[in-house]
Design an enzyme around this catalytic site. Sequence first.
Site, PDB file in Angstrom:
ATOM      1  N   GLU A   1      71.619  52.725  39.881  1.00 43.54           N
ATOM      2  CA  GLU A   1      72.750  52.353  39.023  1.00 43.54           C
ATOM      3  C   GLU A   1      73.911  53.336  39.148  1.00 43.54           C
ATOM      4  O   GLU A   1      74.814  53.370  38.315  1.00 43.54           O
ATOM      5  CB  GLU A   1      72.292  52.285  37.558  1.00 43.54           C
TER       6      GLU A   1
ATOM      7  N   ASP B   1      77.373  56.640  36.555  1.00 39.91           N
ATOM      8  CA  ASP B   1      76.243  55.732  36.480  1.00 39.91           C
ATOM      9  C   ASP B   1      76.153  55.109  35.085  1.00 39.91           C
ATOM     10  O   ASP B   1      76.850  55.521  34.151  1.00 39.91           O
ATOM     11  CB  ASP B   1      74.931  56.383  36.918  1.00 39.91           C
ATOM     12  N   ILE B   2      75.319  54.090  34.986  1.00 38.58           N
ATOM     13  CA  ILE B   2      75.203  53.322  33.744  1.00 38.58           C
ATOM     14  C   ILE B   2      74.334  54.083  32.756  1.00 38.58           C
ATOM     15  O   ILE B   2      73.223  54.521  33.085  1.00 38.58           O
ATOM     16  CB  ILE B   2      74.596  51.937  34.027  1.00 38.58           C
TER      17      ILE B   2
END
Length: 332
Positions: free
Chosen positions: A237, A194-195
């Site tokens: 995300e 994920d970001i």
Amino acid sequence: MPAADFEMNEIHWLMDMFNTVDIGLVVLDREYRVCVWNGFMENHSGLLPSAVKDKDIFDIFPSIDEKWFRSKAESVFVLKNRSFTIWEQQPYIFRFKNYRPITGKADYMYQNSTIIPLSTVTGEVGHICIIIYDVTDEAMNKIELEKANHELERISRTDSLTQLANRGYWEAGLRNEFLRLRRSNGCSSLLMFDIDHFKTVNDEYGHSGGDEAIRHISDLLKKTLRETDTAGRYGGEEFAVTLVDTDAEGARVFAERLRSLIEKSSIFYDEQQIKITVSVGFATYSPSFTKHEQWIEAADMALYHSKETGRNQVTQYTPELKKDSVKANNAN
């Protein structure tokens, strides 16, 4: 009316129907030479009956699939039974242009056909009659319906923002891969990432900027994937990738390449440059997993470790990692 006159009228009516009926009628002899060519065939081919009579049908229409057509026709000659063909099997025998305004999208006339044996008084089949039906409207309606259904199916399994597989479709694929590995004792890996600091991206650039970051990540991911891999948006995300027939080393190489590619890239949004990184965790399939959810939990645990220990890095799941996680939870 005298019988002779009636018979002449009857012949005239038959010839009139033969030339005006809205189906194609062609008679071929044993050498595949044209003997009869009705008005439908003339109108759609632009060839007069006098121009095609006694000519080889394959010379007149080289577009005919000769091998296929001979196979169909020979069975009629030899077995003396009718033969039928629908457009799904063979779109056409004679490639005619489509002039119907309703189905103008079709480049040619779709055809159903019937081949009938024509017997002599002695019972020998020396000729065949080919009946051509224009089914372009029916064919195009079915093709358009199938296209619409395929598009609906694609939409139902696709995440609208990233155009990757949505969570439901991706997880169904992972479950199938899990079951395959249990049967074959193969080796595949699951990668999740994920970001980093995504809330900060949303706060600074708004949700539109956050969406642009997610799209950017998905575009880079698509360029990195192999044909056998399946990527999906797991939620928010977070992304997931099923790496088929990939061991731990192969998964690590893929993960590091993706992480580095994202770190070096830039997103330009609203005349501003956005730099992002990702944290990655991966787990290679283990026979100890009794259900595919345990595989997801393992990869997610490795991802969590990457985030907890500094972000922008790759972590491989190991049983020791699980023990450490259990200890940390007990301590809390």
